[in-house]
Design a protein around this motif. Sequence first.
Motif, mmCIF file in Angstrom:
data_model
loop_
_atom_site.group_PDB
_atom_site.id
_atom_site.type_symbol
_atom_site.label_atom_id
_atom_site.label_comp_id
_atom_site.label_asym_id
_atom_site.label_seq_id
_atom_site.Cartn_x
_atom_site.Cartn_y
_atom_site.Cartn_z
ATOM 1 N N GLU A 1 0.786 -1.411 -0.102
ATOM 2 C CA GLU A 1 -0.135 -0.076 -0.039
ATOM 3 C C GLU A 1 0.766 1.267 0.044
ATOM 4 O OE1 GLU A 1 -3.403 -2.332 2.498
ATOM 5 O OE2 GLU A 1 -2.075 -0.738 3.567
ATOM 6 N N ALA A 2 2.277 1.118 -0.021
ATOM 7 C CA ALA A 2 3.259 2.003 0.027
ATOM 8 C C ALA A 2 3.213 3.207 -0.918
ATOM 9 C CB ALA A 2 4.704 1.714 0.520
ATOM 10 N N GLU A 3 3.164 4.692 -1.039
ATOM 11 C CA GLU A 3 3.931 5.363 -2.147
ATOM 12 C C GLU A 3 5.149 5.165 -2.118
ATOM 13 O OE1 GLU A 3 1.101 9.051 -2.230
ATOM 14 O OE2 GLU A 3 0.297 7.815 -0.474
ATOM 15 N N VAL A 4 5.752 5.385 -0.838
ATOM 16 C CA VAL A 4 7.267 5.316 -0.770
ATOM 17 C C VAL A 4 7.517 4.307 0.296
ATOM 18 C CG1 VAL A 4 9.272 6.665 0.132
ATOM 19 C CG2 VAL A 4 7.236 7.636 -1.328
ATOM 20 N N ALA B 1 5.435 1.760 -5.612
ATOM 21 C CA ALA B 1 5.992 2.690 -4.767
ATOM 22 C C ALA B 1 7.252 3.090 -5.329
ATOM 23 C CB ALA B 1 6.134 1.867 -3.181
ATOM 24 N N ARG B 2 7.795 4.126 -4.841
ATOM 25 C CA ARG B 2 9.078 4.556 -5.179
ATOM 26 C C ARG B 2 9.988 4.001 -3.900
ATOM 27 N NH1 ARG B 2 7.981 9.885 -7.445
ATOM 28 N NH2 ARG B 2 8.850 9.675 -9.652
ATOM 29 N N VAL B 3 11.224 3.324 -3.943
ATOM 30 C CA VAL B 3 11.954 2.766 -3.135
ATOM 31 C C VAL B 3 13.285 3.643 -2.773
ATOM 32 C CG1 VAL B 3 13.517 0.703 -2.555
ATOM 33 C CG2 VAL B 3 11.141 0.414 -3.597
ATOM 34 N N VAL B 4 13.489 4.013 -1.584
ATOM 35 C CA VAL B 4 14.594 4.688 -0.908
ATOM 36 C C VAL B 4 15.197 4.155 0.085
ATOM 37 C CG1 VAL B 4 14.991 6.840 0.198
ATOM 38 C CG2 VAL B 4 13.124 6.890 -1.210
#
Length: 250
Positions: free
Chosen positions: A187-190, A215-218
């Motif tokens: 469910e993450a956006e990031v 999601a973007r992964v940081v």
Amino acid sequence: MTSIATAKRWIDGAKRVVVLTGAGISTDSGIPDFRGPQGVWTQNPKAEKLSDIRYYMADPEVRRLAWQSRLEHPAWSAQPNAGHAALVELERRGKLHALITQNIDELHQVAGNSPERVIEVHGTVRKVVCMSCGWRGPMLETLERVRAGESDPACRTCGGVLKSATISFGQALVPEVIDRAMRAAAEAEVLLAVGSSLQVYPVAGAVPAAKAAGARVVIVNAQPTALDELADALLPGSIGAILPRLCAFL
Ligand code: NAD
């Protein structure tokens, strides 16, 4: 390479940030990781035995050593650091969807993150569990028994083997807990992975799960991780220096 400023913009623009933390977020609090340069296993490969359920259940000497090491666990005196505080700030800003942690030290909760947001996939060292009847109790009470001379305290209900309520190697994860973590990741956006070598599965699977769901992964970590190729932003360096900049309001 994508900069901290770009990753911060993604976080600022997101409503659902899911954070995955590993042992590296607690090293600045004096709790060594396993695989970093000062890691418990890097310094003493035999220590791995104490974290393996097969040796623990089979060998009273391993249990005696494990209780001694719990007595001296740095978590009892550790205080949260700037990295933990940054994640409290992220929650205060209403962005923290879930905080999945591999850590067993409860420093996220001590720092002020809501317990209901923290998903402890590897359990907690602050509780004890009986391996036979499932009784659970506070670790500090059982440590009092060790201090009083019981080198391998048995369960007072059934006589079974007691252990910290952590998931040791060779032990199954709690399916509902890992399911919850994977659902949150999807469910993450990031997805922000902090202080983990991302080698321990299934929890490291939260990173590809989030990525597959868009999601973007940081990734913030001093050393390369096993999943660096999935990162949209790879931020090598000190968590204490980077995380407050990423999560801050300004
Ligand atoms: P790991 O030891 O495999 O990896 C930690 C990573 O963090 C390393 O790559 C290291 O380079 C990095 N790191 C350490 N300090 C850092 C800092 N200040 N800034 C930036 N990077 C830093 O840890 P893992 O992936 O979490 O796996 C270890 C397992 O051991 C986990 O499953 C966890 O349950 C358990 N563990 C927990 C604790 C704890 O609760 N604090 C401590 C040790 C181990």
